[in-house]
Design a protein around this motif. Structure first.
Motif, PDB file in Angstrom:
ATOM      1  N   LYS A   6       0.832  -1.208   0.000  1.00 32.09           N
ATOM      2  CA  LYS A   6       0.000   0.000   0.000  1.00 32.09           C
ATOM      3  C   LYS A   6       0.868   1.261   0.000  1.00 32.09           C
ATOM      4  CE  LYS A   6      -4.001  -2.061   2.314  1.00 32.09           C
ATOM      5  NZ  LYS A   6      -4.863  -2.052   3.519  1.00 32.09           N
ATOM      6  N   LEU A   7       1.933   1.261   0.800  1.00 30.44           N
ATOM      7  CA  LEU A   7       2.823   2.426   0.825  1.00 30.44           C
ATOM      8  C   LEU A   7       3.511   2.610  -0.523  1.00 30.44           C
ATOM      9  CD1 LEU A   7       4.432   2.147   4.372  1.00 30.44           C
ATOM     10  CD2 LEU A   7       2.776   3.836   3.585  1.00 30.44           C
ATOM     11  N   ALA A   8       3.951   1.505  -1.147  1.00 33.53           N
ATOM     12  CA  ALA A   8       4.598   1.602  -2.448  1.00 33.53           C
ATOM     13  C   ALA A   8       3.639   2.176  -3.488  1.00 33.53           C
ATOM     14  CB  ALA A   8       5.100   0.231  -2.888  1.00 33.53           C
ATOM     15  N   VAL A   9       2.394   1.685  -3.502  1.00 30.11           N
ATOM     16  CA  VAL A   9       1.398   2.210  -4.441  1.00 30.11           C
ATOM     17  C   VAL A   9       1.119   3.678  -4.154  1.00 30.11           C
ATOM     18  CG1 VAL A   9      -1.015   2.039  -5.148  1.00 30.11           C
ATOM     19  CG2 VAL A   9       0.349  -0.029  -4.866  1.00 30.11           C
ATOM     20  N   ALA A  10       1.037   4.044  -2.868  1.00 25.56           N
ATOM     21  CA  ALA A  10       0.778   5.439  -2.520  1.00 25.56           C
ATOM     22  C   ALA A  10       1.906   6.346  -3.005  1.00 25.56           C
ATOM     23  CB  ALA A  10       0.608   5.571  -1.004  1.00 25.56           C
ATOM     24  N   PHE A  11       3.157   5.926  -2.811  1.00 19.45           N
ATOM     25  CA  PHE A  11       4.294   6.709  -3.305  1.00 19.45           C
ATOM     26  C   PHE A  11       4.240   6.821  -4.821  1.00 19.45           C
ATOM     27  CE2 PHE A  11       6.249   6.089   0.857  1.00 19.45           C
ATOM     28  CZ  PHE A  11       6.937   7.282   1.019  1.00 19.45           C
ATOM     29  N   ALA A  12       3.931   5.711  -5.505  1.00 22.20           N
ATOM     30  CA  ALA A  12       3.870   5.731  -6.958  1.00 22.20           C
ATOM     31  C   ALA A  12       2.772   6.664  -7.456  1.00 22.20           C
ATOM     32  CB  ALA A  12       3.646   4.318  -7.491  1.00 22.20           C
ATOM     33  N   VAL A  14       1.401   9.249  -5.855  1.00 19.17           N
ATOM     34  CA  VAL A  14       1.749  10.641  -5.579  1.00 19.17           C
ATOM     35  C   VAL A  14       2.831  11.128  -6.536  1.00 19.17           C
ATOM     36  CG1 VAL A  14       2.747  12.182  -3.856  1.00 19.17           C
ATOM     37  CG2 VAL A  14       1.039  10.519  -3.170  1.00 19.17           C
ATOM     38  N   GLY A  15       3.898  10.307  -6.713  1.00 18.43           N
ATOM     39  CA  GLY A  15       4.968  10.708  -7.623  1.00 18.43           C
ATOM     40  C   GLY A  15       4.489  10.827  -9.052  1.00 18.43           C
ATOM     41  N   GLY A  16       3.690   9.838  -9.507  1.00 18.52           N
ATOM     42  CA  GLY A  16       3.171   9.898 -10.857  1.00 18.52           C
ATOM     43  C   GLY A  16       2.245  11.070 -11.074  1.00 18.52           C
ATOM     44  N   ALA A  17       1.363  11.340 -10.108  1.00 18.22           N
ATOM     45  CA  ALA A  17       0.454  12.482 -10.231  1.00 18.22           C
ATOM     46  C   ALA A  17       1.228  13.785 -10.301  1.00 18.22           C
ATOM     47  CB  ALA A  17      -0.518  12.494  -9.061  1.00 18.22           C
ATOM     48  N   ALA A  18       2.275  13.894  -9.468  1.00 17.21           N
ATOM     49  CA  ALA A  18       3.091  15.114  -9.496  1.00 17.21           C
ATOM     50  C   ALA A  18       3.790  15.260 -10.846  1.00 17.21           C
ATOM     51  CB  ALA A  18       4.118  15.075  -8.366  1.00 17.21           C
ATOM     52  N   ALA A  19       4.349  14.143 -11.386  1.00 17.44           N
ATOM     53  CA  ALA A  19       5.029  14.209 -12.681  1.00 17.44           C
ATOM     54  C   ALA A  19       4.063  14.580 -13.797  1.00 17.44           C
ATOM     55  CB  ALA A  19       5.694  12.863 -12.973  1.00 17.44           C
ATOM     56  N   VAL A 162       6.420   8.465 -16.953  1.00 17.91           N
ATOM     57  CA  VAL A 162       6.473   7.021 -16.714  1.00 17.91           C
ATOM     58  C   VAL A 162       7.699   6.674 -15.875  1.00 17.91           C
ATOM     59  CG1 VAL A 162       6.750   4.777 -17.828  1.00 17.91           C
ATOM     60  CG2 VAL A 162       5.175   6.457 -18.787  1.00 17.91           C
ATOM     61  N   ALA A 163       8.846   7.306 -16.199  1.00 12.91           N
ATOM     62  CA  ALA A 163      10.065   7.040 -15.434  1.00 12.91           C
ATOM     63  C   ALA A 163       9.918   7.488 -13.982  1.00 12.91           C
ATOM     64  CB  ALA A 163      11.252   7.741 -16.088  1.00 12.91           C
ATOM     65  N   VAL A 164       9.307   8.667 -13.800  1.00 10.29           N
ATOM     66  CA  VAL A 164       9.092   9.155 -12.439  1.00 10.29           C
ATOM     67  C   VAL A 164       8.146   8.229 -11.690  1.00 10.29           C
ATOM     68  CG1 VAL A 164       8.081  11.032 -11.080  1.00 10.29           C
ATOM     69  CG2 VAL A 164       9.598  11.552 -12.986  1.00 10.29           C
ATOM     70  N   LEU A 165       7.116   7.743 -12.382  1.00 12.29           N
ATOM     71  CA  LEU A 165       6.168   6.815 -11.756  1.00 12.29           C
ATOM     72  C   LEU A 165       6.885   5.542 -11.304  1.00 12.29           C
ATOM     73  CD1 LEU A 165       3.181   6.178 -11.112  1.00 12.29           C
ATOM     74  CD2 LEU A 165       3.015   5.166 -13.379  1.00 12.29           C
ATOM     75  N   ALA A 166       7.712   4.984 -12.182  1.00 10.54           N
ATOM     76  CA  ALA A 166       8.447   3.775 -11.816  1.00 10.54           C
ATOM     77  C   ALA A 166       9.447   4.054 -10.691  1.00 10.54           C
ATOM     78  CB  ALA A 166       9.175   3.217 -13.043  1.00 10.54           C
ATOM     79  N   GLY A 167      10.147   5.195 -10.798  1.00 16.37           N
ATOM     80  CA  GLY A 167      11.098   5.545  -9.740  1.00 16.37           C
ATOM     81  C   GLY A 167      10.404   5.770  -8.407  1.00 16.37           C
ATOM     82  N   ALA A 168       9.249   6.434  -8.455  1.00 13.74           N
ATOM     83  CA  ALA A 168       8.512   6.665  -7.208  1.00 13.74           C
ATOM     84  C   ALA A 168       8.031   5.357  -6.609  1.00 13.74           C
ATOM     85  CB  ALA A 168       7.324   7.590  -7.468  1.00 13.74           C
ATOM     86  N   TRP A 173       8.636   1.544  -2.470  1.00 18.45           N
ATOM     87  CA  TRP A 173       8.796   0.178  -1.974  1.00 18.45           C
ATOM     88  C   TRP A 173       9.982   0.066  -1.031  1.00 18.45           C
ATOM     89  CZ3 TRP A 173      12.414  -3.759  -2.099  1.00 18.45           C
ATOM     90  CH2 TRP A 173      11.941  -5.014  -1.739  1.00 18.45           C
ATOM     91  N   LEU A 174      11.110   0.720  -1.399  1.00 14.23           N
ATOM     92  CA  LEU A 174      12.292   0.667  -0.537  1.00 14.23           C
ATOM     93  C   LEU A 174      12.033   1.361   0.803  1.00 14.23           C
ATOM     94  CD1 LEU A 174      15.099   1.377  -3.165  1.00 14.23           C
ATOM     95  CD2 LEU A 174      14.515  -0.809  -2.112  1.00 14.23           C
ATOM     96  N   ILE A 175      11.402   2.543   0.727  1.00 10.46           N
ATOM     97  CA  ILE A 175      11.108   3.267   1.963  1.00 10.46           C
ATOM     98  C   ILE A 175      10.100   2.488   2.806  1.00 10.46           C
ATOM     99  CG2 ILE A 175      10.098   5.386   2.896  1.00 10.46           C
ATOM    100  CD1 ILE A 175      11.219   6.859   0.477  1.00 10.46           C
TER     101      ILE A 175
END
Length: 444
Positions: A6-12, A14-19, A162-168, A173-175
């Motif tokens: 859930k945290l990984a999806v949330a980060f993705a 948020v990061g994807g929406a921002a990008a 897409v790159a930002v989404l994958a990176g986020a 996931w790591l965080i």
């Protein structure tokens, strides 16, 4: 989905929406700036053409590339005039005819911008009124290159998003893995504990964050659970051992009762007295076991207690039961405690002194210290530290009635009132046994 996912999806998200938001805003800003630059270039060129400078419409010396279409990219503009009667005359530039609408012919002042398509090419068209009875000037510029630039920009921004989404997602996931690592271990611990097994892994390292505080609390909870489980097992084992003796005696007496008619009157009386005594001892043992196991004294509400009052009541009760002389010397100290529990602890101390010693018994209360002194055989040095243990009975006391739980209850009451227990010899012979409590005041 677990917390880490859930945290990984949330980060993705948020990061994807921002990008995507940055990309959309960047694209819109770039498109607006390019369009504004085209409009400014058209206006400047129109002013030069109106002044007779048609040379600005000449092709630029730019080499054509393999991707160029039929029109030379070096000649992107086209100009034409619209007479007052609506006649259109080509002035120069790219050899195409721009479409003229009724609004273009009716324009008598100001400027008008439109977007048109001629063939396969798109144009940004500026129509400028030249004044009364002079008609207007119409100038167009090819926007295909602009569309290609904006299309390339949109494609690049899409890939960046897409790159930002994958990176986020990866960073999330790591965080999340780092954050939930200790929570996962805690979850495994709780599952093992709830399954009834002893934990096979240690409590995560403690920290200053919320997870660290949770780990510390959980470690303390496990420690208390382990201690409570050990106490429970020890209580059950000790209780089984202590119950075996009176039960064996009662079973023997029951066998003898089968031949009750054959016994002499004296033997019958001794048998009945023995049964009655064993039954009372068994009842007393069970009551004390229940109190220790359930902690019934904890159900009594706390209130200010003057220690003199439970001392007087306890002394009166033991006097009535035993007929022994008991003196009370108490000051007016008070504690925040449970009256009945304190009275029970004092009663146990007095009954213990009456049982083991002859002569008068003294109960003294001073500054939160409750002690009972007798003139009995005293307490051996090796027994002084163990007399408050559950079921412990000194060698010279095992032949006397009792369960070995009275002083254990005294220790529990003392601990619940912020105090401790003590036992030792009395000057001139005998023993001094008692406990302390935390004080809250003094009543003269």
């Amino acid at each position: 989905m677990n917390l880490r996912g859930k945290l990984a999806v949330a980060f993705a998200v948020v990061g994807g929406a921002a990008a995507i938001l940055v990309g959309v805003l960047g694209y819109q800003t770039s498109s607006h700036r390019i369009r504004a630059e085209l409009d400014r270039s058209l206006l400047n060129t129109a002013a030069q053409v109106a002044a007779g400078g048609v040379q600005v419409l000449a092709p630029s010396p730019i080499t054509r590339g393999p991707g160029d279409d039929d029109h030379d990219e070096a000649q992107p503009m086209v100009a034409q005039s619209i007479a007052p009667d609506g006649t259109v005359r080509r002035i120069g530039g790219r050899p195409v005819d721009l479409p003229v609408t009724a609004d273009d012919r009716a324009l008598t002042s100001g400027t008008r911008y439109t977007d048109v398509t001629v063939g396969s090419d798109g144009y940004r068209v500026l129509t400028v009124a030249l004044g009364p009875d002079r008609g207007s000037l119409q100038l167009g510029i090819d926007t295909d290159e602009t569309r290609r630039v904006l299309g390339d920009l949109a494609e690049r921004m899409t890939w960046v998003s897409v790159a930002v989404l994958a990176g986020a997602a990866l960073a999330g996931w790591l965080i999340a893995r780092q954050i939930t690592r200790r929570l996962v271990r805690l979850t495994r611990l709780t599952e093992e504990v709830s399954a009834g097994s002893r934990p096979g892994i240690g409590v995560p390292d403690r920290g200053r964050d919320e997870v660290g505080r949770l780990s510390a609390s959980f470690a303390e909870m496990l420690r208390r659970l382990a201690s409570a489980r050990e106490d429970q097992e020890r209580l059950v084992q000790d209780a089984a051992h202590e119950l075996r003796t009176p039960l064996t005696s009662l079973r023997t007496n029951a066998s003898v009762l089968r031949r009750f008619a054959e016994l002499s009157p004296d033997a019958r009386q001794r048998l009945l007295a023995d049964v009655d005594g064993e039954t009372r001892e068994l009842t007393h043992l069970v009551e004390e076991l229940v109190e220790l196991a359930t902690g019934q004294h904890d159900d009594e509400p706390r209130q200010p207690v003057e220690l003199r009052e439970p001392a007087e009541r306890a002394a009166e009760r033991v006097r009535r039961r035993s007929g022994r002389e008991i003196s009370v010397d108490a000051d007016g100290t008070t504690t925040d405690g449970r009256p009945k529990a304190l009275e029970r602890a004092m009663t146990n101390l007095l009954e213990n002194a009456v049982k083991f010693g002859g002569g008068p018994v003294a109960l003294r209360v001073r500054d939160g210290r409750v002690e009972v002194a007798d003139r009995g055989p005293g307490i051996a040095e090796e027994d002084a530290d163990r007399v408050f243990d559950r079921f412990y009975r000194a060698a010279d006391a095992r032949s006397l009635p009792g369960s070995g739980l009275g002083l254990a209850i005294v220790r529990e009451v003392a601990r619940s009132h912020g105090g401790s227990v003590f036992a030792g010899p009395r000057d001139g012979g005998g023993a001094v046994v008692g406990f302390t409590v935390a004080l809250t005041g003094f009543i003269p």
